[in-house]
Design an enzyme around this catalytic site. Sequence first.
Site, short mmCIF file in Angstrom:
data_model
loop_
_atom_site.label_atom_id
_atom_site.label_comp_id
_atom_site.label_asym_id
_atom_site.label_seq_id
_atom_site.Cartn_x
_atom_site.Cartn_y
_atom_site.Cartn_z
CG ASP A 217 -2.18 0.84 0.97
OD1 ASP A 217 -2.15 1.68 0.04
OD2 ASP A 217 -3.17 0.72 1.71
C1 NOJ Z 1 -3.99 3.91 0.23
C2 NOJ Z 1 -5.16 3.01 0.45
O1 NOJ Z 1 -5.04 2.36 1.71
C3 NOJ Z 1 -5.37 1.97 -0.63
O2 NOJ Z 1 -6.59 1.32 -0.40
C4 NOJ Z 1 -5.30 2.59 -1.99
O3 NOJ Z 1 -5.54 1.62 -2.98
C5 NOJ Z 1 -3.95 3.25 -2.16
N1 NOJ Z 1 -3.79 4.28 -1.15
C6 NOJ Z 1 -3.76 3.85 -3.54
O4 NOJ Z 1 -4.53 4.98 -3.69
#
Ligand code: NOJ
Length: 759
Positions: free
Chosen positions: A287
């Site tokens: 993430d």
């Molecule tokens: C952080 C989030 O936790 C995740 O769900 C998301 O896909 C990513 N950012 C990318 O935007």
Amino acid sequence: MKILNIGLYLLVSLSLLCSCSGADDSDNDMDSFISALMDEMTLEEKLGQMNLVTGGDIVTGYVMSNELEQLIRQNQIGGVFNVKGAEKILELQRIAVEETRHGIPLLVGADIIHGYETIFPIPLALSCSWDSVAVERMARISAIESAASGINWTYSPMVDICRDPRWGRIAEGNGEDPYLSSILGPAYVRGYQGKDMSGKDEIMSCVKHFALYGAVEAGRDYTTVDMSRQRMFNEYLPPYKAAIQSGAASVMNSFNLIDGVPAAANKWLMVDVLRDMWGFDGLLATDYGSISEMATLGYAPLTQASVKALEAGTDMDMVSSGYLNTLRESLENKNVSIGMIDRACRRVLEAKYRLGLFKDPYKYCDTTAATTKVFTAEHRRIARDIATETFVLLKNNNQTLPISPKGRIALVGPMADAGNNMCGMWSMTCTPSKHQSLKEAMEEELKDVAELIYAKGCNVYADETTEINANGIRQITRGNDDVMLRQAIAAASKADVIVAALGESAEMSGESASRADIELPDVQKRLLKAMVSTGKPVVLLLFTGRPLVLTWEDANVDAILNIWYGGSEAGAAICDVVFGHVSPSGKLTTTFPRSMGQVPIYYNHMNTSRPDSDPNVFNRYQSNYIDERNEPLYPFGFGLSYTTFAYGELRLDKTTLTEGESIKATINVTNTGDFKATEIVQLYTHDIYASLARPVKELKGFERITLNPGESRDVTFSITPDMLRFYNSKLEYVWEPGEFEVMVGPDSEHLSTCKFELK
Ligand code: NOJ
């Protein structure tokens, strides 16, 4: 200088055709192609493939920075995400393909969570339809629109089980039940990936957040999870496993610690469970910034964190640049091997290969496609129909709903004319100017038949102003106001019925939107109280991304229809239900507490050694509260209809079950009201004694049935020993002989029960 990969693709394909005398083994083809490519790649080029960067703010016409283009030219990027618009993406892809040595195309990711420009209800709402066909259709349309807009990878589905409504991200998942989420997760994957991702409108799905992110302590983001293995395997991991085994080609790991180790560095989780136990061989990405944030988590600074993540089988580094900038040094110091780097790079290339990007790097870059494939009338019609399935009728005294479209109807509340709030979180690709607000939809519906009197009544918070801060994020400011309230009282005084559209604004759920107090904001409650004091019937339409505490509302308002966030077509869909063209049929997939102190509260809990014997008094030395009842306000599985359904007695065809057999559990359901309506009939079981205590009930099946007034139907479930398995203390997936209860009914609390023995 550039070796166009199309050339290599054709060359390798051709030589394979000759050498394999027509053998059609696509995995072998892929392996040979990628091996040939990787033989030519430098270490830097490999590390570049493992680097995933953000395209920046995609909401307001983001202009691509030279820096990003430069990084591509320097082979430092394997993928970008959250860039909007096929033309911009085409330009990036062109640079990758035509201006780099190997011409390796980019992965282009985005958070397309519940629709691209045709926005569907948020995932929590979609789960309340209990309709996997609808979810798959939603994902298919999302894929068609995304693919037509340059995107080849979506960060969905999120299948984190959540039992804590403080967590804003509860909005992004399927609620609290592992069985239901294990059915809906694969439906997302099927919809996005289609047959095998080779089609022009098939994109790669990414199951997230692996794992257990929904169990973060106190409902706050980016923090700790500490959980027994048996709870993980029985209650939290099944939806990830189901989505992954349905063919999801990628997985995103989570921000949280698990047993003190960040998920992205957790070798037990990523290697032993995900890769070895479940056989996942796709792409594993972190993430946003997970590797660099291992330092603040108190685990490891960037260099060591990158080593740990790579060791744990994480292939792609989202945003941290840890792989890009530190792995060469770690290789020289022998802290990682070239084999580990090759394995990760290979998986990135395999994902690109499976998407067909080597065959046609511009597969998703048809800049004319969006005009015919995005936000089409057909997509919008489907989104509207699906939205009507997701609303949950929580209360309806004296058949206040549906409202007859006549006389004078007052519409009040900050959500009534807030097109920008109807889509909820992760809707950065939506264009509020192109769809109706609830007020606009009601004006259209009531034209020439009734008078609509609108007054906003209050802001989301008292005297709220919404500003864009320096980082481009919408910021909510609190304050105090009175004038709007007087206008709403004046509007209500002229009306026959009052519709109050209240709730959370879109920013109040999703990532970084935890709430400690999950009631309606004070100023909205004050408006609602003023409406109730008029003595006129009041319908509360609730916009929310989480369960709210509605104890006062339940006691005082005539009807409550939970809308969640219904998407771009919500206005018309709400009218369909409010004015009785369609009966509501959604059932809750997350428990609504009576008060915040009950959280975590969920239906499939263990029994206590001293269950509460009478909810109306405080029973000392029983498991209860001095100041609150145990049971929720609205239980899992609950939702009313405009009609009534009568359930007969549950019948079993036999009362002993042995291996290889099944028991048929049958119940009769009759539509005893005046509306044609859909009912979701639910099956639960309870293992009375086991080597590990089992939940008081667990959902094991359900069926959606639509009945005309007066129509009756037998619903039969087949119960097999396999359905009664659980992970024991050795993590063996077993069923244990003994007595079981089987329960069938309209929700998790109103059930007809029989017993049987498993031998
Ligand atoms: C952080 C989030 O936790 C995740 O769900 C998301 O896909 C990513 N950012 C990318 O935007």
